[in-house]
Design a protein around this motif. Structure first.
Motif, PDB file in Angstrom:
ATOM      1  N   VAL A  95       0.835  -1.206   0.000  1.00  0.00           N
ATOM      2  CA  VAL A  95       0.000   0.000   0.000  1.00  0.00           C
ATOM      3  C   VAL A  95       0.869   1.256   0.000  1.00  0.00           C
ATOM      4  O   VAL A  95       0.588   2.227  -0.718  1.00  0.00           O
ATOM      5  N   VAL A  96       1.942   1.236   0.763  1.00  0.00           N
ATOM      6  CA  VAL A  96       2.867   2.373   0.765  1.00  0.00           C
ATOM      7  C   VAL A  96       3.499   2.534  -0.616  1.00  0.00           C
ATOM      8  O   VAL A  96       3.654   3.657  -1.118  1.00  0.00           O
ATOM      9  N   ALA A  97       3.832   1.420  -1.277  1.00  0.00           N
ATOM     10  CA  ALA A  97       4.409   1.480  -2.624  1.00  0.00           C
ATOM     11  C   ALA A  97       3.419   2.094  -3.614  1.00  0.00           C
ATOM     12  O   ALA A  97       3.812   2.886  -4.477  1.00  0.00           O
ATOM     13  N   VAL A  98       2.151   1.752  -3.501  1.00  0.00           N
ATOM     14  CA  VAL A  98       1.130   2.340  -4.376  1.00  0.00           C
ATOM     15  C   VAL A  98       1.068   3.851  -4.184  1.00  0.00           C
ATOM     16  O   VAL A  98       1.006   4.612  -5.158  1.00  0.00           O
ATOM     17  N   HIS A  99       1.108   4.285  -2.942  1.00  0.00           N
ATOM     18  CA  HIS A  99       1.046   5.724  -2.675  1.00  0.00           C
ATOM     19  C   HIS A  99       2.295   6.445  -3.180  1.00  0.00           C
ATOM     20  O   HIS A  99       2.203   7.576  -3.677  1.00  0.00           O
ATOM     21  N   VAL A 100       3.440   5.816  -3.083  1.00  0.00           N
ATOM     22  CA  VAL A 100       4.672   6.427  -3.589  1.00  0.00           C
ATOM     23  C   VAL A 100       4.609   6.560  -5.112  1.00  0.00           C
ATOM     24  O   VAL A 100       4.973   7.602  -5.667  1.00  0.00           O
ATOM     25  N   VAL A 101       4.134   5.522  -5.799  1.00  0.00           N
ATOM     26  CA  VAL A 101       4.019   5.581  -7.259  1.00  0.00           C
ATOM     27  C   VAL A 101       3.024   6.658  -7.666  1.00  0.00           C
ATOM     28  O   VAL A 101       3.270   7.426  -8.606  1.00  0.00           O
ATOM     29  N   LEU A 102       1.904   6.758  -6.973  1.00  0.00           N
ATOM     30  CA  LEU A 102       0.923   7.805  -7.285  1.00  0.00           C
ATOM     31  C   LEU A 102       1.503   9.199  -7.070  1.00  0.00           C
ATOM     32  O   LEU A 102       1.288  10.109  -7.884  1.00  0.00           O
ATOM     33  N   ALA A 103       2.236   9.382  -5.987  1.00  0.00           N
ATOM     34  CA  ALA A 103       2.847  10.684  -5.720  1.00  0.00           C
ATOM     35  C   ALA A 103       3.880  11.016  -6.792  1.00  0.00           C
ATOM     36  O   ALA A 103       3.957  12.164  -7.254  1.00  0.00           O
ATOM     37  N   MET A 104       4.658  10.034  -7.220  1.00  0.00           N
ATOM     38  CA  MET A 104       5.635  10.268  -8.283  1.00  0.00           C
ATOM     39  C   MET A 104       4.944  10.627  -9.588  1.00  0.00           C
ATOM     40  O   MET A 104       5.394  11.514 -10.317  1.00  0.00           O
ATOM     41  N   PHE A 105       3.835   9.956  -9.901  1.00  0.00           N
ATOM     42  CA  PHE A 105       3.098  10.259 -11.128  1.00  0.00           C
ATOM     43  C   PHE A 105       2.557  11.682 -11.107  1.00  0.00           C
ATOM     44  O   PHE A 105       2.655  12.407 -12.086  1.00  0.00           O
ATOM     45  N   VAL A 106       1.984  12.078  -9.994  1.00  0.00           N
ATOM     46  CA  VAL A 106       1.449  13.438  -9.878  1.00  0.00           C
ATOM     47  C   VAL A 106       2.569  14.462 -10.029  1.00  0.00           C
ATOM     48  O   VAL A 106       2.422  15.469 -10.725  1.00  0.00           O
ATOM     49  N   TYR A 107       3.715  14.201  -9.416  1.00  0.00           N
ATOM     50  CA  TYR A 107       4.850  15.115  -9.515  1.00  0.00           C
ATOM     51  C   TYR A 107       5.338  15.246 -10.959  1.00  0.00           C
ATOM     52  O   TYR A 107       5.547  16.350 -11.462  1.00  0.00           O
ATOM     53  N   VAL A 108       5.506  14.120 -11.649  1.00  0.00           N
ATOM     54  CA  VAL A 108       5.978  14.139 -13.032  1.00  0.00           C
ATOM     55  C   VAL A 108       4.947  14.809 -13.945  1.00  0.00           C
ATOM     56  O   VAL A 108       5.298  15.608 -14.812  1.00  0.00           O
ATOM     57  N   ALA A 109       3.674  14.482 -13.767  1.00  0.00           N
ATOM     58  CA  ALA A 109       2.621  15.080 -14.598  1.00  0.00           C
ATOM     59  C   ALA A 109       2.535  16.583 -14.361  1.00  0.00           C
ATOM     60  O   ALA A 109       2.339  17.358 -15.303  1.00  0.00           O
ATOM     61  N   TRP A 110       2.681  17.004 -13.126  1.00  0.00           N
ATOM     62  CA  TRP A 110       2.632  18.436 -12.819  1.00  0.00           C
ATOM     63  C   TRP A 110       3.795  19.169 -13.478  1.00  0.00           C
ATOM     64  O   TRP A 110       3.598  20.225 -14.085  1.00  0.00           O
ATOM     65  N   ASN A 111       4.989  18.616 -13.371  1.00  0.00           N
ATOM     66  CA  ASN A 111       6.156  19.266 -13.979  1.00  0.00           C
ATOM     67  C   ASN A 111       6.096  19.225 -15.499  1.00  0.00           C
ATOM     68  O   ASN A 111       6.528  20.170 -16.160  1.00  0.00           O
ATOM     69  N   GLU A 112       5.592  18.149 -16.059  1.00  0.00           N
ATOM     70  CA  GLU A 112       5.471  18.060 -17.512  1.00  0.00           C
ATOM     71  C   GLU A 112       4.470  19.094 -18.027  1.00  0.00           C
ATOM     72  O   GLU A 112       4.705  19.730 -19.043  1.00  0.00           O
ATOM     73  N   GLY A 113       3.378  19.270 -17.329  1.00  0.00           N
ATOM     74  CA  GLY A 113       2.380  20.259 -17.725  1.00  0.00           C
ATOM     75  C   GLY A 113       2.909  21.674 -17.614  1.00  0.00           C
ATOM     76  O   GLY A 113       2.678  22.509 -18.494  1.00  0.00           O
ATOM     77  N   SER A 114       3.648  21.982 -16.560  1.00  0.00           N
ATOM     78  CA  SER A 114       4.181  23.333 -16.414  1.00  0.00           C
ATOM     79  C   SER A 114       5.286  23.593 -17.428  1.00  0.00           C
ATOM     80  O   SER A 114       5.436  24.706 -17.919  1.00  0.00           O
ATOM     81  N   ARG A 115       6.063  22.558 -17.799  1.00  0.00           N
ATOM     82  CA  ARG A 115       7.101  22.714 -18.820  1.00  0.00           C
ATOM     83  C   ARG A 115       6.462  23.011 -20.174  1.00  0.00           C
ATOM     84  O   ARG A 115       6.891  23.911 -20.884  1.00  0.00           O
ATOM     85  N   GLN A 116       5.411  22.280 -20.510  1.00  0.00           N
ATOM     86  CA  GLN A 116       4.720  22.521 -21.777  1.00  0.00           C
ATOM     87  C   GLN A 116       4.054  23.889 -21.779  1.00  0.00           C
ATOM     88  O   GLN A 116       4.009  24.567 -22.796  1.00  0.00           O
ATOM     89  N   TRP A 117       3.559  24.314 -20.638  1.00  0.00           N
ATOM     90  CA  TRP A 117       2.932  25.629 -20.550  1.00  0.00           C
ATOM     91  C   TRP A 117       3.973  26.721 -20.761  1.00  0.00           C
ATOM     92  O   TRP A 117       3.743  27.694 -21.457  1.00  0.00           O
ATOM     93  N   ARG A 118       5.186  26.549 -20.142  1.00  0.00           N
ATOM     94  CA  ARG A 118       6.246  27.533 -20.310  1.00  0.00           C
ATOM     95  C   ARG A 118       6.724  27.592 -21.754  1.00  0.00           C
ATOM     96  O   ARG A 118       6.992  28.663 -22.282  1.00  0.00           O
ATOM     97  N   GLU A 119       6.843  26.437 -22.413  1.00  0.00           N
ATOM     98  CA  GLU A 119       7.270  26.417 -23.803  1.00  0.00           C
ATOM     99  C   GLU A 119       6.235  27.084 -24.695  1.00  0.00           C
ATOM    100  O   GLU A 119       6.584  27.785 -25.640  1.00  0.00           O
ATOM    101  N   GLY A 120       4.976  26.861 -24.429  1.00  0.00           N
ATOM    102  CA  GLY A 120       3.910  27.506 -25.188  1.00  0.00           C
ATOM    103  C   GLY A 120       3.872  29.003 -24.945  1.00  0.00           C
ATOM    104  O   GLY A 120       3.534  29.792 -25.800  1.00  0.00           O
ATOM    105  N   LYS A 121       4.195  29.413 -23.744  1.00  0.00           N
ATOM    106  CA  LYS A 121       4.180  30.826 -23.360  1.00  0.00           C
ATOM    107  C   LYS A 121       5.280  31.599 -24.093  1.00  0.00           C
ATOM    108  O   LYS A 121       5.110  32.748 -24.439  1.00  0.00           O
ATOM    109  N   GLN A 122       6.431  30.960 -24.345  1.00  0.00           N
ATOM    110  CA  GLN A 122       7.542  31.640 -24.990  1.00  0.00           C
ATOM    111  C   GLN A 122       7.324  31.812 -26.492  1.00  0.00           C
ATOM    112  O   GLN A 122       7.948  32.649 -27.109  1.00  0.00           O
ATOM    113  N   ASP A 123       6.473  31.013 -27.105  1.00  0.00           N
ATOM    114  CA  ASP A 123       6.254  31.108 -28.550  1.00  0.00           C
ATOM    115  C   ASP A 123       5.608  32.377 -28.960  1.00  0.00           C
ATOM    116  O   ASP A 123       5.110  33.193 -28.459  1.00  0.00           O
TER     117      ASP A 123
END
Length: 123
Positions: A95-123
């Motif tokens: 159960v702890v492993a499931v929560h760690v994987v979910l937290a990692m997914f949220v972190y990666v998805a959040w950073n990926e979305g903000s990176r794409q937003w920044r790249e779109g903002k610079q265009d």
């Protein structure tokens, strides 16, 4: 004579109805504007799909693997716990492993979305 005039008027009304519908379709398409081009986002789509597949595989493999590995090697072999107790503690590890994987997914998805937003903002 009456049936001939009814058929003729029905044919005329269906022709005008078809013409009106075609005209409405054309105006609706023109009002919607040009269709968006999704081909420019293929790179980000592939990247997102790879990330999703990676975390899906991690979500399946990691908790199950940690459950059995911790049950057999950690709790039963190292700590000398009974079979019943090792089930309980191994489930907690999974159960702890499931929560760690979910937290990692949220972190990666959040950073990926903000990176794409920044790249779109610079265009």
């Amino acid at each position: 004579m009456l049936t001939v005039t009814l058929k003729a008027s029905a044919v005329r009304s269906s022709c005008t109805l078809t013409a009106v519908m075609e005209k409405l379709d054309k105006t609706a398409l023109n009002a919607a504007g040009p269709l968006p081009d999704f081909r420019q986002n293929d790179g980000s789509l592939v990247s997102t799909l790879k990330t999703l597949l990676f975390f899906t595989a991690l979500m399946i493999i990691l908790p199950i693997g940690l459950y059995f590995a911790s049950k057999v090697y950690v709790f039963e072999a190292s700590f000398g716990m009974s079979n019943r107790d090792s089930y309980f503690y191994a489930a907690i590890v999974a159960v702890v492993a499931v929560h760690v994987v979910l937290a990692m997914f949220v972190y990666v998805a959040w950073n990926e979305g903000s990176r794409q937003w920044r790249e779109g903002k610079q265009d």
